[in-house]
Write a protein that holds these residues in place. Structure first.
Motif, PDB file in Angstrom:
ATOM      1  N   GLU A  38      14.112   8.690  21.643  1.00  0.00           N
ATOM      2  CA  GLU A  38      14.806   8.094  20.501  1.00  0.00           C
ATOM      3  C   GLU A  38      14.352   8.791  19.224  1.00  0.00           C
ATOM      4  OE1 GLU A  38      17.205   5.375  20.021  1.00  0.00           O
ATOM      5  OE2 GLU A  38      17.480   6.084  22.067  1.00  0.00           O
ATOM      6  N   ALA A  39      15.259   8.923  18.270  1.00  0.00           N
ATOM      7  CA  ALA A  39      14.939   9.513  16.964  1.00  0.00           C
ATOM      8  C   ALA A  39      15.735   8.783  15.893  1.00  0.00           C
ATOM      9  CB  ALA A  39      15.261  11.000  16.939  1.00  0.00           C
ATOM     10  N   LYS A  40      15.087   8.480  14.780  1.00  0.00           N
ATOM     11  CA  LYS A  40      15.725   7.765  13.681  1.00  0.00           C
ATOM     12  C   LYS A  40      15.349   8.419  12.356  1.00  0.00           C
ATOM     13  CE  LYS A  40      15.591   3.285  16.065  1.00  0.00           C
ATOM     14  NZ  LYS A  40      17.058   3.193  16.295  1.00  0.00           N
ATOM     15  N   ILE A  41      16.232   8.267  11.380  1.00  0.00           N
ATOM     16  CA  ILE A  41      15.961   8.697  10.004  1.00  0.00           C
ATOM     17  C   ILE A  41      15.700   7.459   9.157  1.00  0.00           C
ATOM     18  CG2 ILE A  41      16.833   9.918   7.983  1.00  0.00           C
ATOM     19  CD1 ILE A  41      18.672  11.499   9.810  1.00  0.00           C
ATOM     20  N   CYS A  42      14.621   7.487   8.397  1.00  0.00           N
ATOM     21  CA  CYS A  42      14.212   6.324   7.612  1.00  0.00           C
ATOM     22  C   CYS A  42      14.467   6.543   6.131  1.00  0.00           C
ATOM     23  CB  CYS A  42      12.720   6.029   7.807  1.00  0.00           C
ATOM     24  SG  CYS A  42      12.232   5.786   9.520  1.00  0.00           S
ATOM     25  N   GLY A  43      15.108   5.567   5.511  1.00  0.00           N
ATOM     26  CA  GLY A  43      15.198   5.552   4.067  1.00  0.00           C
ATOM     27  C   GLY A  43      13.955   4.940   3.471  1.00  0.00           C
ATOM     28  N   PRO A  44      13.807   5.013   2.149  1.00  0.00           N
ATOM     29  CA  PRO A  44      12.613   4.430   1.512  1.00  0.00           C
ATOM     30  C   PRO A  44      12.641   2.913   1.594  1.00  0.00           C
ATOM     31  CG  PRO A  44      14.151   5.254  -0.147  1.00  0.00           C
ATOM     32  CD  PRO A  44      14.688   5.681   1.184  1.00  0.00           C
ATOM     33  N   ALA A  45      11.687   2.352   2.326  1.00  0.00           N
ATOM     34  CA  ALA A  45      11.591   0.898   2.447  1.00  0.00           C
ATOM     35  C   ALA A  45      11.036   0.317   1.157  1.00  0.00           C
ATOM     36  CB  ALA A  45      10.706   0.512   3.622  1.00  0.00           C
ATOM     37  N   VAL A  46      11.671  -0.677   0.647  1.00  0.00           N
ATOM     38  CA  VAL A  46      11.236  -1.318  -0.597  1.00  0.00           C
ATOM     39  C   VAL A  46      10.458  -2.570  -0.244  1.00  0.00           C
ATOM     40  CG1 VAL A  46      11.936  -2.352  -2.763  1.00  0.00           C
ATOM     41  CG2 VAL A  46      13.226  -0.417  -1.846  1.00  0.00           C
ATOM     42  N   LYS A  47       9.179  -2.558  -0.537  1.00  0.00           N
ATOM     43  CA  LYS A  47       8.335  -3.718  -0.275  1.00  0.00           C
ATOM     44  C   LYS A  47       7.691  -4.130  -1.587  1.00  0.00           C
ATOM     45  CE  LYS A  47       4.379  -5.288   2.444  1.00  0.00           C
ATOM     46  NZ  LYS A  47       3.307  -4.890   3.387  1.00  0.00           N
ATOM     47  N   THR A  48       8.182  -5.202  -2.154  1.00  0.00           N
ATOM     48  CA  THR A  48       7.676  -5.667  -3.435  1.00  0.00           C
ATOM     49  C   THR A  48       6.594  -6.711  -3.201  1.00  0.00           C
ATOM     50  OG1 THR A  48       9.850  -5.320  -4.440  1.00  0.00           O
ATOM     51  CG2 THR A  48       8.280  -6.714  -5.633  1.00  0.00           C
ATOM     52  N   PRO A  49       5.346  -6.412  -3.581  1.00  0.00           N
ATOM     53  CA  PRO A  49       4.283  -7.402  -3.377  1.00  0.00           C
ATOM     54  C   PRO A  49       4.569  -8.679  -4.149  1.00  0.00           C
ATOM     55  CG  PRO A  49       3.380  -5.235  -3.942  1.00  0.00           C
ATOM     56  CD  PRO A  49       4.853  -5.179  -4.197  1.00  0.00           C
ATOM     57  N   ALA A  50       4.206  -9.797  -3.555  1.00  0.00           N
ATOM     58  CA  ALA A  50       4.362 -11.063  -4.259  1.00  0.00           C
ATOM     59  C   ALA A  50       3.506 -11.047  -5.518  1.00  0.00           C
ATOM     60  CB  ALA A  50       3.955 -12.215  -3.353  1.00  0.00           C
ATOM     61  N   PRO A  51       4.039 -11.494  -6.657  1.00  0.00           N
ATOM     62  CA  PRO A  51       3.288 -11.418  -7.913  1.00  0.00           C
ATOM     63  C   PRO A  51       2.167 -12.452  -7.985  1.00  0.00           C
ATOM     64  CG  PRO A  51       5.356 -12.556  -8.257  1.00  0.00           C
ATOM     65  CD  PRO A  51       5.388 -12.051  -6.845  1.00  0.00           C
ATOM     66  N   ASP A  52       1.134 -12.117  -8.745  1.00  0.00           N
ATOM     67  CA  ASP A  52       0.083 -13.082  -9.057  1.00  0.00           C
ATOM     68  C   ASP A  52       0.556 -13.961 -10.212  1.00  0.00           C
ATOM     69  OD1 ASP A  52      -1.427 -11.706  -7.200  1.00  0.00           O
ATOM     70  OD2 ASP A  52      -2.457 -10.496  -8.698  1.00  0.00           O
ATOM     71  N   SER A  53      -0.072 -15.114 -10.366  1.00  0.00           N
ATOM     72  CA  SER A  53       0.237 -15.986 -11.485  1.00  0.00           C
ATOM     73  C   SER A  53      -1.048 -16.523 -12.098  1.00  0.00           C
ATOM     74  CB  SER A  53       1.130 -17.147 -11.034  1.00  0.00           C
ATOM     75  OG  SER A  53       0.475 -17.950 -10.076  1.00  0.00           O
ATOM     76  N   GLY A  54      -0.957 -16.970 -13.334  1.00  0.00           N
ATOM     77  CA  GLY A  54      -2.134 -17.475 -14.036  1.00  0.00           C
ATOM     78  C   GLY A  54      -2.974 -16.330 -14.574  1.00  0.00           C
ATOM     79  N   PRO A  55      -4.182 -16.631 -15.059  1.00  0.00           N
ATOM     80  CA  PRO A  55      -5.048 -15.580 -15.606  1.00  0.00           C
ATOM     81  C   PRO A  55      -5.332 -14.513 -14.554  1.00  0.00           C
ATOM     82  CG  PRO A  55      -5.926 -17.771 -16.069  1.00  0.00           C
ATOM     83  CD  PRO A  55      -4.808 -17.962 -15.105  1.00  0.00           C
ATOM     84  N   SER A  56      -5.364 -13.274 -14.990  1.00  0.00           N
ATOM     85  CA  SER A  56      -5.609 -12.174 -14.057  1.00  0.00           C
ATOM     86  C   SER A  56      -7.074 -12.163 -13.623  1.00  0.00           C
ATOM     87  CB  SER A  56      -5.262 -10.836 -14.711  1.00  0.00           C
ATOM     88  OG  SER A  56      -5.531  -9.763 -13.839  1.00  0.00           O
ATOM     89  N   LEU A  57      -7.310 -11.990 -12.336  1.00  0.00           N
ATOM     90  CA  LEU A  57      -8.677 -11.864 -11.848  1.00  0.00           C
ATOM     91  C   LEU A  57      -9.250 -10.512 -12.273  1.00  0.00           C
ATOM     92  CD1 LEU A  57      -8.321 -13.197  -8.176  1.00  0.00           C
ATOM     93  CD2 LEU A  57      -9.250 -14.412 -10.155  1.00  0.00           C
ATOM     94  N   PRO A  58     -10.468 -10.475 -12.806  1.00  0.00           N
ATOM     95  CA  PRO A  58     -11.050  -9.189 -13.193  1.00  0.00           C
ATOM     96  C   PRO A  58     -11.306  -8.285 -11.995  1.00  0.00           C
ATOM     97  CG  PRO A  58     -12.681 -10.938 -13.364  1.00  0.00           C
ATOM     98  CD  PRO A  58     -11.365 -11.601 -13.115  1.00  0.00           C
ATOM     99  N   ARG A  59     -11.486  -8.878 -10.817  1.00  0.00           N
ATOM    100  CA  ARG A  59     -11.508  -8.101  -9.584  1.00  0.00           C
ATOM    101  C   ARG A  59     -10.617  -8.778  -8.564  1.00  0.00           C
ATOM    102  NH1 ARG A  59     -16.906  -5.970  -6.850  1.00  0.00           N
ATOM    103  NH2 ARG A  59     -16.869  -4.840  -8.836  1.00  0.00           N
TER     104      ARG A  59
END
Length: 596
Positions: free
Chosen positions: A151-172
């Motif tokens: 089997e052989a396939k051609i792949c387009g660019p998969a778009v994976k958007t990380p779930a956003p954080d909320s509230g104050p940003s963690l320093p780490r």
């Protein structure tokens, strides 16, 4: 058209339009409008059969250079190819993937060797490009000169958007530590003191809760009772911050194939480190987990340098990829590597309960991390006599098919520093006696792979040897080799990048990937001539320690040891000024090795 021309230009499997198909994760697969090949075997195994979704049919083409070409019908964005190989578990194919807009002029996007399995394998191109045609050119395999693809396939660019954080940003941001088959640690830091929690669960579920046991700004929360080889989602809730959902996989059992990456000499905050991370941040690249080979934070391994050169630039990667480091000499320039210990939460399954050296299992591989700075004379809390005795006991005790040891100073190198003879003298006999297959190191800022070595020479034909690889390619300024390539060196080169390693019960395969995504070196280790780990009785072992050895499977404590907030004192990770990137020769220069 005569039969020979028809064989070279066999067109099959036409469809109405390039619609999207379901494929493996991270491949947004197109449907080809046509498939053709350089030739076929004359027995009906034609190009179109690579598009029927079945693994029991195939295309077969004779001779090195045989090719399979897929046509999308119009220009599309192409990011990767997926290929399932005929008898892929029994042979390794040598191949290239190239693309073309017009079907005449092709541009190479990937080159390397297949991994030994029968599943779809994803080959990410060096860059996403606009093209209509994809060609897979096969230069034989380890059994014959045929090309054979199910089997052989051609792949387009998969778009994976990380779930956003909320509230104050963690320093780490959260990072994954001491991940095993049954537990994991989620570590992070907060701007103010609070008692956070981690919500987690199998797959998309996050209904389980692990609570911190104290209020602090330094946090490491253990997730207990996990299942081996399983994907978990998690969310951190801390001081008003809620992180977006991220996922990781626990360590696989011994019968599962694994994929991991390794690099050393990387924590500079500079542009070359950024190029390496740009590749590793892609989910098709970073593998199940990562090893680092010392000199994690330049120039002195301070807490501020760890914050700015490791955890800030690597945050997206470390939120989903378990991370197993080893210390280098630059870490020892700050309080005997105490900031290194303060920033990581490692297995510490040794008599000293120290995090400088440890071991763990993942899939069919037993991994051992050593502190080579301790071994060659740097002062500090690490006791090399105990480390040496523990390493022998640990290697002798494992029954895993593969053994990989990683640390900083290379026993074999023709780079700027050269071979670290003390490491070779003291530890190589253990590696040879207990069947270590691969030793990964850094220190020299280049890539070099040895031939299988035994003692001070290349292993003789039929004699088992150990392969040593220097992978000091993570971002610190490259240093040229002195003199010609020695006879024991199988490959060497100046490049930034990382080592990608795949292993199952029967085969270990590795590729050195540069920042263009190209495999610059490939090698395979087969389990021939392997010795039983228990071949040497305990009483006959070279080194002993008065302290009892902790078993390799020891899990992290419920409340992992680590730094604690000091009342009335602002943590350095919040107050220390951001250092300038350590991307000059002076910033990554080494101090003299201490005399023994």
């Amino acid at each position: 058209m005569n039969r020979s021309i028809a064989a070279r230009l066999l067109l099959a499997a036409f469809f109405t339009s390039p619609t999207l198909l379901h494929a493996a994760p991270d491949c947004l697969a197109y449907t080809a409008t046509g498939a053709l090949a350089s030739a076929d075997d004359g027995d009906g195994n034609v190009a179109g059969l690579t598009q029927d979704g079945k693994l029991d049919t195939r295309w077969s083409g004779p001779g090195k250079g045989a090719w399979l070409q897929l046509d999308l019908g119009r220009l599309q964005k192409i990011a990767a190819a997926q290929v399932a190989w005929y008898d892929g578990s029994g042979r390794t194919y040598h191949f290239e993937v190239s693309t073309s807009k017009d079907g005449q002029n092709f541009v190479k996007g990937f080159g390397g060797d297949s991994v030994r399995n029968n599943s779809l394998q994803t080959y990410e191109l060096s860059n996403t490009r606009s093209a209509r045609y994809l060609r897979l050119t096969v230069n034989g395999n380890t059994s014959n000169d045929w090309a054979s693809v199910t089997e052989a396939k051609i792949c387009g660019p998969a778009v994976k958007t990380p779930a956003p954080d909320s509230g104050p940003s963690l320093p780490r941001k959260p990072y994954l530590q001491s991940v095993s088959a049954s537990s994991a640690i989620v570590a992070f830091r907060t701007s103010s003191s609070c008692t956070p929690r981690v919500k987690y669960g199998v797959g998309q579920d996050t209904s389980l809760i692990a609570n911190a046991t104290r209020s602090d700004r330094y946090h490491a929360i253990k997730l207990p009772s996990l299942k081996a080889g399983t994907t978990y989602s998690y969310i951190v809730e801390a001081c008003g911050s809620v992180t977006g959902v991220r996922q990781f996989r626990t360590a696989a059992g011994p019968n599962r194939a694994i994929h991991f990456t390794a690099m050393g000499d990387y924590g500079t905050g500079g542009s070359d480190q950024a190029k390496v991370l740009a590749l590793l941040n892609k989910s098709t690249r970073h593998g199940d987990f990562m090893l680092t080979l010392g000199d994690n934070a330049y120039s002195s391994g301070t807490d501020s340098e760890f914050q700015n050169y490791v955890f800030a630039p690597m945050a997206p990667l470390l939120r989903e990829t378990p991370f197993f480091p080893s210390p280098g000499n630059h870490e020892y320039e700050s309080n005997d590597a105490q900031p290194y210990i303060d920033n990581f939460y490692l297995p510490a399954n040794n008599p000293e309960r120290a995090e400088y050296y440890y071991s763990f299992d993942w899939g069919p591989v037993h991994f051992v991390a050593l502190d080579s700075s301790c071994a060659i004379g740097y002062s500090g809390p690490c006791d090399d006599n105990r480390q040496l005795a523990w390493a022998e006991d640990d290697l002798a005790a494992t029954n895993q098919p593969w053994k990989i040891v990683f640390f900083h100073h290379p026993p074999w190198s023709s780079g700027d520093h050269g071979s670290e003879i003390e490491m070779r003298r003291d530890y190589a006999p253990l590696f040879e006696e207990y069947g270590v297959d691969l030793v990964l190191t850094g220190h020299d800022h280049n890539y070099e792979r040895s031939k299988p070595m035994k003692g001070d020479a290349v292993a003789k034909p039929g004699e088992r040897g150990v392969v040593y690889a220097v992978v000091g390619t993570g971002g610190a300024g490259l240093r040229s080799f002195d003199g010609s390539q020695p006879s024991w060196s199988a490959f060497r080169g100046l490049m930034y990048g990382y080592l990608s390693v795949r292993a199952d019960q029967n085969l270990l395969q590795a590729q050195m990937i540069d920042t263009n995504g190209i495999a610059r070196d490939s090698f395979t280790i087969e389990p021939a001539l392997k010795k039983a780990a228990s071949s040497l009785p305990m009483a006959a072992r070279r080194f002993t320690s008065s302290a009892p050895a902790a078993p390799a499977a020891t899990q992290p404590e419920a409340e992992p040891p680590g730094p604690r907030e000091q009342p009335g004192v602002e943590p350095a990770f919040l107050t220390a000024p951001k250092p300038a990137p350590a991307d000059t020769p002076e910033a990554v220069a080494d101090k003299p090795t201490p005399a023994r």
